[in-house]
Design a protein around this motif. Structure first.
Motif, PDB file in Angstrom:
ATOM      1  N   ALA A 198       0.810  -1.222   0.000  1.00 10.28           N
ATOM      2  CA  ALA A 198       0.000   0.000   0.000  1.00 10.28           C
ATOM      3  C   ALA A 198       0.845   1.274   0.000  1.00 10.28           C
ATOM      4  N   ALA A 199       1.874   1.334   0.815  1.00  9.81           N
ATOM      5  CA  ALA A 199       2.687   2.560   0.888  1.00  9.81           C
ATOM      6  C   ALA A 199       3.377   2.842  -0.438  1.00  9.81           C
ATOM      7  N   SER A 200       3.942   1.824  -1.070  1.00 10.07           N
ATOM      8  CA  SER A 200       4.631   2.053  -2.346  1.00 10.07           C
ATOM      9  C   SER A 200       3.640   2.389  -3.459  1.00 10.07           C
ATOM     10  N   ARG A 201       2.459   1.792  -3.439  1.00  6.86           N
ATOM     11  CA  ARG A 201       1.462   2.098  -4.472  1.00  6.86           C
ATOM     12  C   ARG A 201       0.893   3.508  -4.283  1.00  6.86           C
ATOM     13  N   LEU A 202       0.726   3.921  -3.028  1.00  6.49           N
ATOM     14  CA  LEU A 202       0.286   5.291  -2.770  1.00  6.49           C
ATOM     15  C   LEU A 202       1.307   6.279  -3.326  1.00  6.49           C
TER      16      LEU A 202
END
Length: 91
Positions: free
Chosen positions: A65-69
């Protein structure tokens, strides 16, 4: 699972916030939270009788989630959107 979403200003079609949530659609509480960077613009739009548009960009595993955000924030910035949030690497 996390969802990555964006808020769009209905006046000009520009994305003004990209965020993440555990649900598929951001809640009113997320938009109106005074500590949220999206809150003030969302409230301004509502005072004008408008609603920010919500777009679900993707659903991803918690660990991604953090990298996709970050990916979506950087992409929207490169497209010329004036985001209220941005990762430090994209500033």
């Amino acid at each position: 699972m996390n969802s990555i979403y964006e808020f769009v200003d209905p006046r000009d079609g520009h994305v003004f916030f990209v965020g993440r949530s555990y649900s598929a659609k951001p809640t009113d509480a997320q938009q109106l939270d005074p500590t949220s960077k999206a809150g003030p613009l969302s409230r301004e739009l509502r005072r004008l009788g408008l609603e920010p548009r919500h777009h679900l960009l993707e659903i991803c595993a918690d660990e991604r989630a953090a990298s996709r955000l970050t990916y979506w924030i950087v992409r929207r910035l490169r497209e010329g959107n004036r985001l209220l949030n941005r990762p430090s690497a994209a500033a």
